[in-house]
Design an enzyme around this catalytic site. Structure first.
Site, PDB file in Angstrom:
ATOM      1  N   ASP A 264      -6.919  -0.057   0.633  1.00  0.00           N
ATOM      2  CA  ASP A 264      -5.953  -1.127   0.459  1.00  0.00           C
ATOM      3  C   ASP A 264      -6.419  -2.301   1.319  1.00  0.00           C
ATOM      4  O   ASP A 264      -7.334  -2.147   2.148  1.00  0.00           O
ATOM      5  CB  ASP A 264      -4.569  -0.645   0.882  1.00  0.00           C
ATOM      6  CG  ASP A 264      -3.481  -1.680   0.646  1.00  0.00           C
ATOM      7  OD1 ASP A 264      -3.601  -2.450  -0.332  1.00  0.00           O
ATOM      8  OD2 ASP A 264      -2.536  -1.736   1.452  1.00  0.00           O
TER       9      ASP A 264
ATOM     10  N   ASP B 108      -4.003  -5.199   2.873  1.00  0.00           N
ATOM     11  CA  ASP B 108      -3.085  -5.598   3.942  1.00  0.00           C
ATOM     12  C   ASP B 108      -2.806  -4.449   4.895  1.00  0.00           C
ATOM     13  O   ASP B 108      -2.414  -3.351   4.493  1.00  0.00           O
ATOM     14  CB  ASP B 108      -1.760  -6.094   3.341  1.00  0.00           C
ATOM     15  CG  ASP B 108      -1.945  -7.388   2.558  1.00  0.00           C
ATOM     16  OD1 ASP B 108      -2.407  -8.365   3.152  1.00  0.00           O
ATOM     17  OD2 ASP B 108      -1.641  -7.386   1.345  1.00  0.00           O
TER      18      ASP B 108
END
Length: 529
Positions: free
Chosen positions: A87, A89
């Site tokens: 991912d 963030d």
């Protein structure tokens, strides 16, 4: 896992220091379970009150835990992992303290300018020490509640930033536990770090409205603040603000480049799968790794990955069979079909089935790393054979506090007091002593909680068990750690083994005091013979 130590190690540490034969340790007079009388109980209570050195020795024997360690809920061999997914963030990108302040201020401004909230809210400021991840915001009562894995309520709950008494809590919820249905349908879990400004803003708004004497409906404020936070994300106002000045929110990370290149050099495939838009990820990755690419002869951050997918719309990504579209350099979308993934290019949309078909990744040899429970951990395990790694940024700072002398000393005292309570309640004529011990236990619990966070305590535990948040981490993450860079400490073929979990009916097998008493008794017999 973070508070379980090897009993043999504790005992061995004490004996190696010569403590097993000193009068001070022998005065502890640790009785095996079920072998304590009133006189011995009172003697141990008196020792607890007067012999601080005794407890300090025990506290020092508790092994410290490296805050950069990787912990295993299930055995995970990296030798069997060929494909690494990430991912963006709070996984690849580590944001500084400016980001939650930005989200808070953007949402606060929206409440005032677009939703008619009073101008007096403009002076509110984000408090980074208030909320923790995993809290539940009750959409009906407006209370901020910390639940454990059994949906029991940890006291106190909060009305705004004001603690609510136990009697008031029981009056609101009819007890100190909520049903699974109520928690699922009526409570909103603050499941990621982006939600912390939401909790703080909601609590501050409630406090300010109360100070002003305004009447309000709690559920309306909950809904308005939640809607405002969602608009802040959906409108991309937050993304555009960060992308325009990434250096204000993101620190360059040379270790990240080192880790990704190590994986590439060990013939692992890498993919980035994120919900964030391309321009936002591009600006952030340039800030994160851009300064270090030239020295490695890498043209662009995109060449660190075999596949880059943006605006994936997780968690629905794992359920749908949509086609991918290529993102052109100017941000527009290509009309041509995507039949293969190429390094250096960016894709959007798509779905899990199509991803597997094009990439030809063996799903049993994939690990995906992320910070969000439902998007990054739950759905990959439900829909695929991927292994998952939870990146929990607050784990590191919390463990550093746990390793401090003050915390360890209080923990040693708590463990000793709980042992005395467990044994003493089987005796007659010790009501006063037990009442004192119970009060001491309550004080020590509050002290340990406040050591981590003065309002809600640990993100990971309540007094006796896992929080609802950490229960889900244990359920859906094979491994967890505080930063991706922690994997640099381990080879790419390393195997993380899960520690044996001791259940309540097995707990005495892992009791430091019982083990220490047995070792001391053996030591005594050896010397007498």
């Amino acid at each position: 896992q973070m508070l379980v130590w090897s009993t043999a190690r504790v005992t061995r540490h004490l004996l190696q220091r010569g403590l097993g034969t000193t009068p001070r340790i022998r005065r502890l007079s640790i009785a095996p379970y079920g072998h304590i009388d009133l006189k011995k109980l009172q003697h141990q209570v008196d020792e607890y009150k007067t012999d601080n050195f005794l407890l300090q020795d025990f506290a020092n024997a508790l092994p410290s835990i490296p805050s950069n360690h990787v912990f295993a809920n299930a055995d995970t061999s990296l030798a069997h992992i060929s494909h690494y997914g990430f991912d963006y963030d709070y996984t690849l990108a580590t944001y500084n303290k400016n980001l939650p302040h930005l989200i808070y201020d953007l949402a606060k401004t929206h409440l005032i300018e677009k939703m008619g909230y009073p101008e007096e809210l403009a002076s509110l400021r984000y408090n980074p020490d208030f909320a923790i991840r995993g809290l539940h915001l009750d959409k009906e009562t407006g209370m901020l509640v910390k639940l454990d894995q059994y949906n029991k309520i940890q006291l106190p709950i909060y009305d705004g930033t004001k603690p609510v008494t136990t009697a008031e809590t029981v009056s609101i919820y009819g007890g100190l536990r909520v049903s699974k249905v109520y928690a699922r349908e009526t409570m909103h879990m603050l499941k990621d770090l982006f939600a912390l400004p939401e909790a703080c803003l909601y609590a501050d708004v409630i406090d300010r409205l109360r100070e002003m004497g305004d009447t309000y409906v709690e559920s309306h404020v909950v809904s308005d603040v939640n809607q405002t936070i969602e608009i802040t994300h959906a409108s991309e106002l937050m993304h555009k603000t960060i992308a325009s000045d990434p250096g204000k929110y993101i620190q360059p990370d040379p270790c990240l480049v080192d880790y990704l290149l190590r994986l590439r050099h060990s013939n692992r495939s890498l993919f980035l799968l994120t919900n964030s838009p391309y321009y936002f990820v591009d600006a952030g990755m340039k800030q994160l790794v851009g300064p270090y690419l030239e020295s490695h002869n890498i043209e662009s951050w995109k060449h660190l990955f075999d596949v880059v997918i943006v605006q994936a719309n997780k968690p629905s990504f794992y359920q749908r069979a949509n086609k991918f579209r290529k993102v052109n350099p100017d941000g527009s979308l290509s009309l041509k079909p995507v039949t293969a993934f190429f390094r250096g290019e960016v894709y959007t949309g798509g779905g899990l089935e199509e991803f597997h078909r094009i990439s030809r990744f063996n799903e049993s040899s994939v690990i995906y790393m992320g910070d969000q429970i439902y998007s990054d951990l739950v759905e990959p395990q439900r829909a695929t054979q991927w292994k998952t790694a939870a990146i929990i940024r607050e784990l590191g700072p919390e463990m550093e506090k746990m390793n401090e002398r003050g915390f360890r000393s209080e923990l040693a005292r708590l463990l000793f007091v709980e042992r005395l309570i467990s044994e003493g309640q089987t005796l007659q004529d010790c009501v006063d002593t037990l009442e004192w011990l119970k009060e001491e236990r309550s004080n020590l619990r509050m002290s340990l909680k406040s050591y981590i966070n003065p309002y809600f305590g640990s993100t990971f535990r309540t007094n006796t068990c896992r929080t609802a948040f950490f229960y889900n981490v244990g359920r859906y993450a094979d491994i967890y750690t505080s930063s991706i860079n922690n994997f640099l400490e381990f080879s790419t073929d390393y195997c993380f083994y899960a520690s044996r979990e001791f259940f309540p009916h097995e707990s005495r097998m892992n009791n430091p005091e019982t083990m220490m008493a047995a070792c001391l008794e053996t030591d005594k017999l050896r010397h007498s013979s």
